[in-house]
Design an enzyme around this catalytic site. Structure first.
Site, PDB file in Angstrom:
ATOM      1  N   GLY B 248       0.809  -1.177  -0.157  1.00  0.00           N
ATOM      2  CA  GLY B 248       0.272  -0.022   0.023  1.00  0.00           C
ATOM      3  C   GLY B 248       0.898   1.232   0.017  1.00  0.00           C
ATOM      4  O   GLY B 248       2.154   1.085   0.065  1.00  0.00           O
ATOM      5  N   HIS B 249       0.179   2.488  -0.269  1.00  0.00           N
ATOM      6  CA  HIS B 249       0.738   3.622  -0.346  1.00  0.00           C
ATOM      7  C   HIS B 249       1.661   3.958   0.800  1.00  0.00           C
ATOM      8  O   HIS B 249       1.255   3.888   2.210  1.00  0.00           O
ATOM      9  CB  HIS B 249      -0.156   4.861  -0.806  1.00  0.00           C
ATOM     10  N   ASN B 250       2.678   4.551   0.843  1.00  0.00           N
ATOM     11  CA  ASN B 250       3.620   5.113   1.860  1.00  0.00           C
ATOM     12  C   ASN B 250       4.417   3.947   2.531  1.00  0.00           C
ATOM     13  O   ASN B 250       4.964   4.109   3.742  1.00  0.00           O
ATOM     14  CB  ASN B 250       2.698   5.945   2.888  1.00  0.00           C
TER      15      ASN B 250
END
Lengths: 337, 337, 337
Positions: B248-250
């Protein structure tokens, strides 16, 4: 009626023709003209339907279908005026009849100028290769096979006859038999997940095997099958694999298995014939799963499973035991807040 | 012998050469000519194998391999006539020897006329770009990198040296270092799953970060890595990611991690170095997972995990505790029907 | 500042303009010039940020952001000199402001010569079709839609206006409304997993339905959506689907749902509106899930769920009950070794 933008109906057929196709006993007018298939609740007097599930008996008694596949045990519940195709396998009969109304139709043989095909590839008669498909060195494609747009067949890959390779599939290190369908976005034949780990990090082990796919296998969209490390990864004839499944290196899957979506089968595990694996289940590596085993959805199989067993839960145990555990845990917490 | 349609064997090599490659001590004829690698049970007198697992000691004692990598502790069990490469890391030695017999070989540099390459792209020497690949505006591709058929590199993407980007991969908003392999069907750099929800529905948040991939990372087929929302999504050097993984993002992943198939790492979670995540495990968002943590297969991690811990189950707890719970639940239901 | 290789910042904007966009009350200099968005801890005096989570209140009190979206309840904690955009929905306000600084920008209309487009396709004004994309017979593409490289649109597919179809997507038997984004590597419209099983093996049932996708749906990377068997598979307007999700045949998903990655929804299940399904959860087939249900991550839903319920665990039960069970199991094994 199925959307004619996408489906072409090949009817009509006479009732007795459908009885032959379904190996069913016709009760009613043999020359009745049937134009299409439909569900029990939607069908009209010129359409054929099927009853396969006691849950729908009530809908069946009110159905307007002109013809209906039914099991002998429920034939007497048929509404007035409905002709019947009586068979012990109404769903199988429906599969065959629906496939007659809506057969998979291949286009005429054609090799697109905008396909990228190596000169060393061998392409049989009747093959269709669409624009954007890539066919590598020494690839062999059998008669009547259909390679759709933007599929990629790597060097040395062999595909048998009457196969369909859907768009955005990648095949490498793979040998495919006849009548196989690979749905879009599948990735087959890449490196297995093998490496040695030490002070210098993870060093990949060359994966020197292949993927072998038997006749009439059907593999779902975005599924991944890794080639073997030296042995091959093998998918037995007639096996049906759903979407987003991962098959690890050296796995051997028998004939006629059913593997539902999001399942992971870890490396070097062997499934017998007619094994069913429910959605999101996982099977650890180096295991043996016997013929006709059923693995419930979301199970986590950590040990060998003997033929004919049904297992569930994580760690997987006989399904009846898992259901007992679920019940016990519920009792323990009942009424407490 | 590996299928020559797919694999080219670079042997033979002399035993002493293989000893050097594997950093192993040779016991036997230093000039013995070895033609190939093979498994313990298949190897012949001109082939080299390895023993890595006590489970196979019996097969080892009967093996016909001419040369075999072994741990000092089992060297005395070697059959008569077998030469040995003695090392504390026989599997690592095998990885290096097998890679010598079957190195990853890149084709000669070539840019296909049927690749779609923006004029503003910068392509170094020795690069291979196959037909159907797409290279967007201002893309930079480093020396010796191989872009396979139908891969798509979006505007501004940078790929380092000696990378392999397999077919049907999509890269966007991504910066890749050197020696990276991205397996077929990966999707890297797309929008993270971020949106604000209110009366007017779900409004997407622009994802303004990138994906940064370190040296010698290896990413499996059909894996998806979302770009960051503002921070970047980072994969540390040497990390190995299997198929059908979602990052997922980050998310920040450290160096040398191993992430098995079907794992999901939720947004903004941080993994240290050398973390191992078992198949089908999930890690919730905004967590910190310390160095050398092992997360068991199918676990559901909901809290931070301190360095060096092994956790399992859902919600994840120390693995020994989870095993105790499993045992306790089994006892509670034993014998009841 | 977002990486200018990938993102183009459309600022600056005046504080009062941003107040309008966010429907927020401005407290501070209305003509202050704001050049960019940034996180609370990174923002400078010419940047706008947001506070959405009590966890970050401390960072907020030390923030150097010139302008910040805040909830009325924490507005008094703002540091000296910070202007505020006061709103009950600071995250939604940020979504809108960030989208103003970094709007999704479509390129100029252009049909690449290296796209493969059937003559029978109907393509509206303002459409972008990149090299390597494939557009089949009788496809209809609406105004302003962007078809990226190597996407494949099968015969008869219809795509509405202002959609983005990312690379390596395959669409077949699909009708898409307006403002839809399909992320890279999605596979939509292929055969559902339907077959009859008998002595002769598994016989596929023709899947005679379609996939219908409503306005402003957003579908994640490498997600698979099977077409219906006769009914359609339907995704309601505004629904957000993450990566690597499987939607089975005949599933109906309502409006504004959120489906997180690795979820599987089995065939013929119906989700109401605003349902949230957590990562790696599975929902069995032929179920009804009511409006606004929340299904926790990793749950296994085996029964219908009434509107407004939150369920978790496997088999899924009310989430509070599942937490009780987890607590009870932990107590039973506490202190034992």
């Amino acid at each position: 009626m199925a959307d004619s933008r996408f489906f072409k109906c090949n009817g009509p057929f006479k009732a007795h023709e459908l009885a032959d196709i379904a190996s069913a006993e016709l009760v009613g007018d043999k020359d009745a003209l049937i134009t299409d298939v439909a569900s029990i609740d939607q069908a009209t007097s010129e359409q054929v339907s099927f009853l396969d599930n006691r849950k729908y008996v009530k809908a069946f008694t009110k159905s307007k279908a002109g013809l209906c596949l039914v099991h002998p045990e429920v034939a007497d519940k048929a509404p007035e005026g409905m002709s019947l195709l009586v068979t012990a396998e109404p769903y199988m009969g429906y599969a065959k009849i629906a496939s007659t109304f809506y057969p998979v139709t291949f286009p005429k043989a054609k090799i697109s100028e905008r396909a990228n095909i190596s000169e060393t590839a061998t392409i049989a008669d009747g093959v269709i290769i669409e624009a954007g498909a890539y066919v590598g060195e020494n690839v062999i494609i059998g008669k009547g096979t259909w390679i759709k747009s933007n599929a990629v067949l790597g060097d040395g890959v062999t595909v048998g006859e009457n196969c369909i390779i859907h768009p955005n599939v990648t095949l490498s290190h793979t040998i495919i038999s006849n009548g196989v369908t690979i749905h879009p976005g599948c990735q087959i034949g890449q490196d297995g997940f093998g490496f040695a780990s030490g002070a210098q990090g993870h060093v990949r082990i060359p994966q020197l095997g292949r993927v072998l796919i038997g006749d009439h296998v059907n593999i779902g969209a975005a599924t991944t099958i890794d080639r073997g490390a030296g042995p091959d990864t093998v998918i037995g004839a007639g096996t049906q694999i759903d979407n987003i499944v991962q098959i690890g290196h050296n796995v051997q899957i028998g004939m006629g298995c059913v593997i539902v979506s999001h399942v992971g089968i870890s490396g070097s595990t062997k499934l017998g014939n007619f094994v069913v694996v429910g959605g999101q289940a996982g099977v650890a590596g180096h295991l043996e799963i016997g013929d006709s085993v059923v693995i419930a959805a979301k199970a986590g199989v950590m040990r060998n499973v003997e033929a004919g067993q049904t297992v569930g839960g994580f760690p997987a145990i006989p399904q009846w035991k898992w259901l007992r555990q679920v019940g016990m845990i519920e009792k323990l917490t009942r009424g407490k807040k």
